[in-house]
Design a protein around this motif. Sequence first.
Motif, PDB file in Angstrom:
ATOM      1  N   PRO A   1       0.753  -1.211   0.074  1.00  0.00           N
ATOM      2  CA  PRO A   1       0.078  -0.121  -0.056  1.00  0.00           C
ATOM      3  C   PRO A   1       0.685   1.289   0.007  1.00  0.00           C
ATOM      4  N   VAL A   2       0.392   2.290  -0.714  1.00  0.00           N
ATOM      5  CA  VAL A   2       1.135   3.465  -0.818  1.00  0.00           C
ATOM      6  C   VAL A   2       0.259   4.530   0.184  1.00  0.00           C
ATOM      7  N   ILE A   3       1.065   5.178   1.045  1.00  0.00           N
ATOM      8  CA  ILE A   3       0.550   6.225   1.868  1.00  0.00           C
ATOM      9  C   ILE A   3       0.565   7.774   1.237  1.00  0.00           C
ATOM     10  N   ASP A   4      -0.642   8.086   0.752  1.00  0.00           N
ATOM     11  CA  ASP A   4      -0.832   9.396   0.370  1.00  0.00           C
ATOM     12  C   ASP A   4      -0.652  10.534   1.502  1.00  0.00           C
ATOM     13  N   VAL A   5       0.305  11.344   1.439  1.00  0.00           N
ATOM     14  CA  VAL A   5       0.253  12.320   2.572  1.00  0.00           C
ATOM     15  C   VAL A   5       0.453  13.798   1.905  1.00  0.00           C
ATOM     16  N   ARG A   6      -0.176  14.639   2.519  1.00  0.00           N
ATOM     17  CA  ARG A   6      -0.163  16.158   2.080  1.00  0.00           C
ATOM     18  C   ARG A   6      -0.015  17.205   3.321  1.00  0.00           C
ATOM     19  N   THR A   7       1.198  17.797   3.287  1.00  0.00           N
ATOM     20  CA  THR A   7       1.399  18.653   4.342  1.00  0.00           C
ATOM     21  C   THR A   7       2.166  19.910   3.900  1.00  0.00           C
ATOM     22  N   PRO A   8       2.017  21.202   4.377  1.00  0.00           N
ATOM     23  CA  PRO A   8       3.191  22.259   4.060  1.00  0.00           C
ATOM     24  C   PRO A   8       4.404  22.051   4.408  1.00  0.00           C
ATOM     25  N   GLN A   9       4.514  21.139   5.339  1.00  0.00           N
ATOM     26  CA  GLN A   9       6.068  20.708   5.607  1.00  0.00           C
ATOM     27  C   GLN A   9       6.484  19.452   5.211  1.00  0.00           C
ATOM     28  N   ALA A  10       6.175  19.338   3.946  1.00  0.00           N
ATOM     29  CA  ALA A  10       6.502  17.906   3.307  1.00  0.00           C
ATOM     30  C   ALA A  10       7.835  17.548   3.191  1.00  0.00           C
ATOM     31  N   ASP A  11       8.731  18.534   2.959  1.00  0.00           N
ATOM     32  CA  ASP A  11      10.343  18.463   2.885  1.00  0.00           C
ATOM     33  C   ASP A  11      10.763  18.116   4.403  1.00  0.00           C
ATOM     34  N   VAL A  12      10.125  18.608   5.509  1.00  0.00           N
ATOM     35  CA  VAL A  12      10.452  18.127   6.805  1.00  0.00           C
ATOM     36  C   VAL A  12      10.196  16.715   7.058  1.00  0.00           C
ATOM     37  N   LEU A  13       8.896  16.565   6.762  1.00  0.00           N
ATOM     38  CA  LEU A  13       8.324  15.012   6.996  1.00  0.00           C
ATOM     39  C   LEU A  13       9.363  14.023   6.280  1.00  0.00           C
ATOM     40  N   ARG A  14       9.558  14.477   4.995  1.00  0.00           N
ATOM     41  CA  ARG A  14      10.478  13.572   4.086  1.00  0.00           C
ATOM     42  C   ARG A  14      11.671  13.396   4.928  1.00  0.00           C
ATOM     43  N   VAL A  15      12.427  14.195   5.585  1.00  0.00           N
ATOM     44  CA  VAL A  15      13.632  13.855   6.204  1.00  0.00           C
ATOM     45  C   VAL A  15      13.191  12.917   7.530  1.00  0.00           C
ATOM     46  N   SER A  16      12.235  13.121   8.056  1.00  0.00           N
ATOM     47  CA  SER A  16      11.918  12.406   9.379  1.00  0.00           C
ATOM     48  C   SER A  16      11.657  10.943   8.960  1.00  0.00           C
ATOM     49  N   LEU A  17      11.094  10.619   7.596  1.00  0.00           N
ATOM     50  CA  LEU A  17      10.825   9.364   7.234  1.00  0.00           C
ATOM     51  C   LEU A  17      12.047   8.924   6.640  1.00  0.00           C
ATOM     52  N   ALA A  18      12.685   9.635   6.044  1.00  0.00           N
ATOM     53  CA  ALA A  18      13.820   8.772   5.125  1.00  0.00           C
ATOM     54  C   ALA A  18      14.707   7.954   5.819  1.00  0.00           C
ATOM     55  N   HIS A  19      15.032   8.243   7.081  1.00  0.00           N
ATOM     56  CA  HIS A  19      16.028   7.316   7.825  1.00  0.00           C
ATOM     57  C   HIS A  19      15.347   6.065   8.084  1.00  0.00           C
ATOM     58  N   ARG A  20      14.157   5.621   7.913  1.00  0.00           N
ATOM     59  CA  ARG A  20      13.419   4.730   8.247  1.00  0.00           C
ATOM     60  C   ARG A  20      13.818   3.216   7.305  1.00  0.00           C
ATOM     61  N   ASP A  21      14.189   2.024   7.751  1.00  0.00           N
ATOM     62  CA  ASP A  21      14.589   0.985   6.726  1.00  0.00           C
ATOM     63  C   ASP A  21      13.395   0.612   5.871  1.00  0.00           C
ATOM     64  N   GLY A  22      13.901   0.432   4.489  1.00  0.00           N
ATOM     65  CA  GLY A  22      12.837  -0.136   3.571  1.00  0.00           C
ATOM     66  C   GLY A  22      11.788   0.903   3.102  1.00  0.00           C
ATOM     67  N   VAL A  23      11.863   2.042   3.550  1.00  0.00           N
ATOM     68  CA  VAL A  23      10.982   3.126   3.233  1.00  0.00           C
ATOM     69  C   VAL A  23      11.602   3.754   1.639  1.00  0.00           C
ATOM     70  N   THR A  24      10.444   4.136   0.958  1.00  0.00           N
ATOM     71  CA  THR A  24      10.365   4.505  -0.389  1.00  0.00           C
ATOM     72  C   THR A  24       9.753   5.889  -0.296  1.00  0.00           C
ATOM     73  N   ILE A  25      10.067   7.218  -0.865  1.00  0.00           N
ATOM     74  CA  ILE A  25       9.351   8.282  -0.796  1.00  0.00           C
ATOM     75  C   ILE A  25       9.434   8.895  -2.009  1.00  0.00           C
ATOM     76  N   ASP A  26       8.361   9.196  -2.724  1.00  0.00           N
ATOM     77  CA  ASP A  26       8.129  10.154  -4.081  1.00  0.00           C
ATOM     78  C   ASP A  26       7.406  11.160  -3.684  1.00  0.00           C
ATOM     79  N   GLN A  27       7.697  12.257  -4.128  1.00  0.00           N
ATOM     80  CA  GLN A  27       7.246  13.731  -4.047  1.00  0.00           C
ATOM     81  C   GLN A  27       6.872  14.387  -5.186  1.00  0.00           C
ATOM     82  N   PRO A  28       5.546  13.921  -5.732  1.00  0.00           N
ATOM     83  CA  PRO A  28       5.055  14.499  -6.906  1.00  0.00           C
ATOM     84  C   PRO A  28       4.607  15.840  -6.925  1.00  0.00           C
ATOM     85  N   ALA A  29       4.416  16.638  -5.569  1.00  0.00           N
ATOM     86  CA  ALA A  29       4.292  18.078  -5.610  1.00  0.00           C
ATOM     87  C   ALA A  29       5.053  18.626  -4.446  1.00  0.00           C
TER      88      ALA A  29
END
Length: 298
Positions: A223-251
């Motif tokens: 499953p793909v988690i679709d998340v929207r936030t004005p702090q997307a860049d900050v959230l991406r950094v917070s999630l990126a260190h987790r093992d096995g996580v892939t993050i795309d940023q279409p907007a």
Amino acid sequence: MSAHRLTEGIAVRGLSKSFGAVPAVDNLTFDAAPGTVTGFLGPNGAGKSTTLRMVLGLIRPDCGTSTIDGQSYHELPVPAAVAGAALDAEGFHPGRAGRTHLRIYCHTSGVPLQRADDVLDMVGLANAAHRRIGGYSLGMRQRLALAVALLGDPRTLILDEPANGLDPEGIVWMRTLLRQFADEGRTVLVSSHVLTEMQHLADNVVIIDRGRLLYQGPVNQAPVIDVRTPQADVLRVSLAHRDGVTIDQPAPDRLLVTGLDATAVGRTAFEAGIELAWLAERTGNLENLFFALTAAER
């Protein structure tokens, strides 16, 4: 078809193209890997055909690059041996026989004339080789277009709506042929509107809309988690260190996260003090994923 040969696949990097004030492709980046079938999906007008034509050197991009086996199409010393393409089933001379059409391409591509008969047999047109193309059905013209693409025994196939006009038996035949091609270690990039067929055929999909990448990944994905936030860049950094996580940023305000469930994404945002405007889980079904992603862009 011949045995496995080394191939680097297709790499698109930052590709953009506008026609006047209308952007057709917008900073598009994706890969089509060797040994796989990559489905290239999007609504009408999403920029798929424009992208394929840029990859094949038929349209000059405003910026960005595209390579096939590490080279741009214009740099390939023998293009027909590296990339075969079928972008439509039109443009044939109606009074010319199928075999004659292919032999003309043999001359221009430096391919032995016998190859015309080989590919006619491969695509199921051997019995119609002597017939004029004007009498071919749409499905037969699709097979002839594929025969042209296969003439040079290429390492890569680029196809735009190849199943259009094929009957159910022809669709299964096409699926089998492309699957065999990829299983030999070659690269297949195929654009299609038939999502159910892509669910069966493709290993990976690239989904675009309005020229922008929405998703790139496996067909039978988690499953793909679709998340929207004005702090997307900050959230991406917070999630990126987790093992096995892939993050795309279409907007700028949107992330598509795989490898975590919605609860884990929400908890990470909460602990980092990040405000969420939207959080939803998209199921692994390709059709559901496609419509969820493209509807969100409308």
